[in-house]
Design an enzyme around this catalytic site. Structure first.
Site, mmCIF file in Angstrom:
data_model
loop_
_atom_site.group_PDB
_atom_site.id
_atom_site.type_symbol
_atom_site.label_atom_id
_atom_site.label_comp_id
_atom_site.label_asym_id
_atom_site.label_seq_id
_atom_site.Cartn_x
_atom_site.Cartn_y
_atom_site.Cartn_z
ATOM 1 N N LYS A 8 57.717 69.325 -49.879
ATOM 2 C CA LYS A 8 57.938 70.730 -49.515
ATOM 3 C C LYS A 8 59.030 71.289 -50.416
ATOM 4 O O LYS A 8 59.825 70.556 -51.014
ATOM 5 C CB LYS A 8 58.333 70.866 -48.038
ATOM 6 C CG LYS A 8 59.617 70.133 -47.624
ATOM 7 C CD LYS A 8 60.897 70.880 -47.933
ATOM 8 C CE LYS A 8 62.137 70.105 -47.502
ATOM 9 N NZ LYS A 8 63.394 70.676 -48.075
ATOM 10 N N GLY A 98 65.624 67.255 -52.514
ATOM 11 C CA GLY A 98 65.420 68.387 -51.622
ATOM 12 C C GLY A 98 63.963 68.692 -51.364
ATOM 13 O O GLY A 98 63.603 69.811 -50.997
ATOM 14 N N GLY A 100 61.919 66.527 -49.363
ATOM 15 C CA GLY A 100 61.471 65.981 -48.084
ATOM 16 C C GLY A 100 60.504 64.828 -48.189
ATOM 17 O O GLY A 100 59.726 64.596 -47.255
ATOM 18 N N GLY A 102 60.786 61.456 -48.031
ATOM 19 C CA GLY A 102 60.891 60.443 -46.984
ATOM 20 C C GLY A 102 60.447 60.970 -45.635
ATOM 21 O O GLY A 102 59.775 60.274 -44.870
ATOM 22 N N SER A 103 60.806 62.204 -45.336
ATOM 23 C CA SER A 103 60.401 62.824 -44.072
ATOM 24 C C SER A 103 58.884 62.978 -44.003
ATOM 25 O O SER A 103 58.271 62.765 -42.951
ATOM 26 C CB SER A 103 61.063 64.198 -43.916
ATOM 27 O OG SER A 103 62.464 64.075 -43.864
ATOM 28 N N ASP A 136 63.885 67.411 -40.483
ATOM 29 C CA ASP A 136 62.743 68.137 -41.033
ATOM 30 C C ASP A 136 61.435 67.357 -40.952
ATOM 31 O O ASP A 136 60.402 67.843 -41.424
ATOM 32 C CB ASP A 136 63.014 68.563 -42.479
ATOM 33 C CG ASP A 136 63.259 67.380 -43.413
ATOM 34 O OD1 ASP A 136 63.382 66.247 -42.920
ATOM 35 O OD2 ASP A 136 63.333 67.599 -44.635
#
Length: 276
Positions: A8, A98, A100, A102-103, A136
């Protein structure tokens, strides 16, 4: 089963206030982009453990049990006593950017396990579990343009499509500490909410939509700010740093010709067309 967790970008990022618990309230727009990892799970037949993680692509530091895909498995295993799984993760989304990555891996792991083992978890329930893994993470369950507030964990949908725009994203070989970036922030409320700003023509975003981290990061790492300026010189309609990481993206018109520019041998670069 195989899935492709995507990254993202942040469209704007305003740090609005420091909270009594030491965290910061913010507002931002999470927007999915087509830079993808690959994640696969299969039955694990060898050994007596519950999981085995195989990693390839961009190297991830740390032990397997600290990887978010493993944490996602353990979370659902505690609830459903899942069968043992063989996990293969190919990393293409750079870390500390920035974006994401891993999320996204964690959220897609939850969705993959839900489908593979017919757990019957609703999207709301998957979001609830994902939120336990990171602020996130829950965004990647529905994986659609989203307005985020609070500490980046309170979501509401937004009507926004950048489909057809070209995306040029560059992450230089620079590490930006999120802790240090936050420590230099001076919280302030913007005159116009991002919900209003994104309703403006994209060509006007440059004047009204900011990433507050740029104010502290660019003086410390001028090369990151120079990438943003280069994107504008090459015709970007909007360019920004994403999150508190070191990646910078530019949005270009559908018919723009993106140049080949060398930002360093270890820099990550992506060019593609947005499809959401």
């Amino acid at each position: 089963m195989l899935t492709f967790p995507n990254a993202k970008i942040n469209l704007g990022l305003n740090i609005t206030e420091k909270r009594p618990d030491g965290y910061h309230n913010l507002e931002t727009i999470f927007y999915p982009i087509p830079i993808e990892d690959a994640l696969e799970i299969n039955p694990l037949h060898d050994g007596d453990g519950k999981y085995c993680l195989h990693q390839a692509g961009i190297e991830i530091a740390g032990e397997a049990e600290n990887n978010l895909v493993v944490k996602a498995y353990k979370l659902l295993d505690e609830l459903f006593d899942l069968p043992p799984v063989d996990i293969h993760l190919f990393k293409r989304i750079p870390s500390g950017a920035g974006l994401g990555g891993g999320s996204a891996d964690a959220a897609f792991m939850l969705k993959l396990l839900n489908e593979k083992f017919n757990l019957g978890l609703s999207l709301d329930k998957l979001e609830e579990h994902a939120a336990c893994l990171g602020a996130d993470c829950a965004f990647f369950i529905r994986n659609a343009p989203t307005y985020a507030e609070g500490i980046g964990n309170i979501f509401s949908p937004v009507s926004l499509s950048l489909k057809g725009y070209q995306l040029w994203l560059v992450k230089p070989d620079i590490f930006v500490s999120t802790r240090d970036a936050f420590s230099q922030i001076k919280p302030r409320r913007p005159q116009r909410s991002l919900k209003e700003t994104i309703q403006l023509p994209v060509e006007e975003w440059r004047e009204y939509m900011m990433n507050d981290f740029e104010e502290s990061v660019f003086p410390q790492f001028p090369a990151i700010g120079e990438i943003k300026e280069e994107m504008y010189r090459q015709g970007a309609v909007y360019a920004s740093m994403s999150g508190s990481g070191s990646s910078v993206y530019g949005l270009f018109a559908a018919d723009a010709v993106l140049p080949d520019i060398d930002f360093g041998k270890k820099a990550f670069s992506y060019k593609g067309r947005l499809n959401v």
